[in-house]
Design an enzyme around this catalytic site. Structure first.
Site, PDB file in Angstrom:
ATOM      1  N   VAL A 174       0.848  -1.195   0.000  1.00 21.68           N
ATOM      2  CA  VAL A 174       0.000   0.000   0.000  1.00 21.68           C
ATOM      3  C   VAL A 174       0.886   1.248   0.000  1.00 21.68           C
ATOM      4  O   VAL A 174       1.935   1.266   0.649  1.00 21.68           O
ATOM      5  CB  VAL A 174      -0.882   0.022   1.278  1.00 21.68           C
ATOM      6  CG1 VAL A 174      -1.725   1.278   1.355  1.00 21.68           C
ATOM      7  CG2 VAL A 174      -1.748  -1.221   1.365  1.00 21.68           C
ATOM      8  N   CYS A 175       0.439   2.288  -0.707  1.00 22.29           N
ATOM      9  CA  CYS A 175       1.068   3.612  -0.602  1.00 22.29           C
ATOM     10  C   CYS A 175       0.008   4.668  -0.900  1.00 22.29           C
ATOM     11  O   CYS A 175      -1.187   4.376  -0.848  1.00 22.29           O
ATOM     12  CB  CYS A 175       2.288   3.740  -1.526  1.00 22.29           C
ATOM     13  SG  CYS A 175       1.897   3.897  -3.280  1.00 22.29           S
ATOM     14  N   ARG A 176       0.410   5.865  -1.238  1.00 22.34           N
ATOM     15  CA  ARG A 176      -0.542   6.953  -1.480  1.00 22.34           C
ATOM     16  C   ARG A 176      -1.347   6.721  -2.755  1.00 22.34           C
ATOM     17  O   ARG A 176      -2.565   6.832  -2.764  1.00 22.34           O
ATOM     18  CB  ARG A 176       0.198   8.289  -1.539  1.00 22.34           C
ATOM     19  CG  ARG A 176      -0.687   9.484  -1.772  1.00 22.34           C
ATOM     20  CD  ARG A 176       0.134  10.793  -1.772  1.00 22.34           C
ATOM     21  NE  ARG A 176      -0.650  11.851  -2.361  1.00 22.34           N
ATOM     22  CZ  ARG A 176      -0.718  12.123  -3.661  1.00 22.34           C
ATOM     23  NH1 ARG A 176      -0.042  11.403  -4.526  1.00 22.34           N
ATOM     24  NH2 ARG A 176      -1.462  13.113  -4.106  1.00 22.34           N
TER      25      ARG A 176
END
Length: 98
Positions: free
Chosen positions: A62-64
């Site tokens: 997961v990231c932005r």
């Protein structure tokens, strides 16, 4: 590269499924809001901390926006890990946030 949607992750979590989520954003970004239960390993540290991960367990990165998590997914996949990239990242996440 294997991918998973934010909706599928949310549905699986809401159904009580135990997912192994790795958030590769920087610490300050994670502190501003993250999916409950994540483990934070910033992208720049993945190579040095991958020994903390189990090759027999599937992970969701997961990231932005899903760009950094895509890089982490590609790298870990090349190292023999079972990983999926959460497409859309936290920008598209509509589930619970801590």
């Amino acid at each position: 590269m294997k991918e998973i949607s934010t909706k599928e992750v949310q549905q699986r979590l809401e159904a009580g499924e135990q997912l192994n989520l790795i958030d590769v954003r920087e610490v300050q970004e994670v502190q501003a809001g993250h999916i409950p239960g994540i483990v934070n390993i910033p992208l720049g540290l993945i190579e040095f901390r991958m020994h903390e991960l189990d090759r027999n367990i599937p992970y969701i990165m997961v990231c932005r926006s899903s760009a950094r998590s895509g890089q982490a997914t590609a790298f870990l996949e090349s190292q023999g890990y079972e990983v999926k990239n959460m497409v859309g990242g936290m920008l598209e996440w509509e589930g619970a946030v801590e």
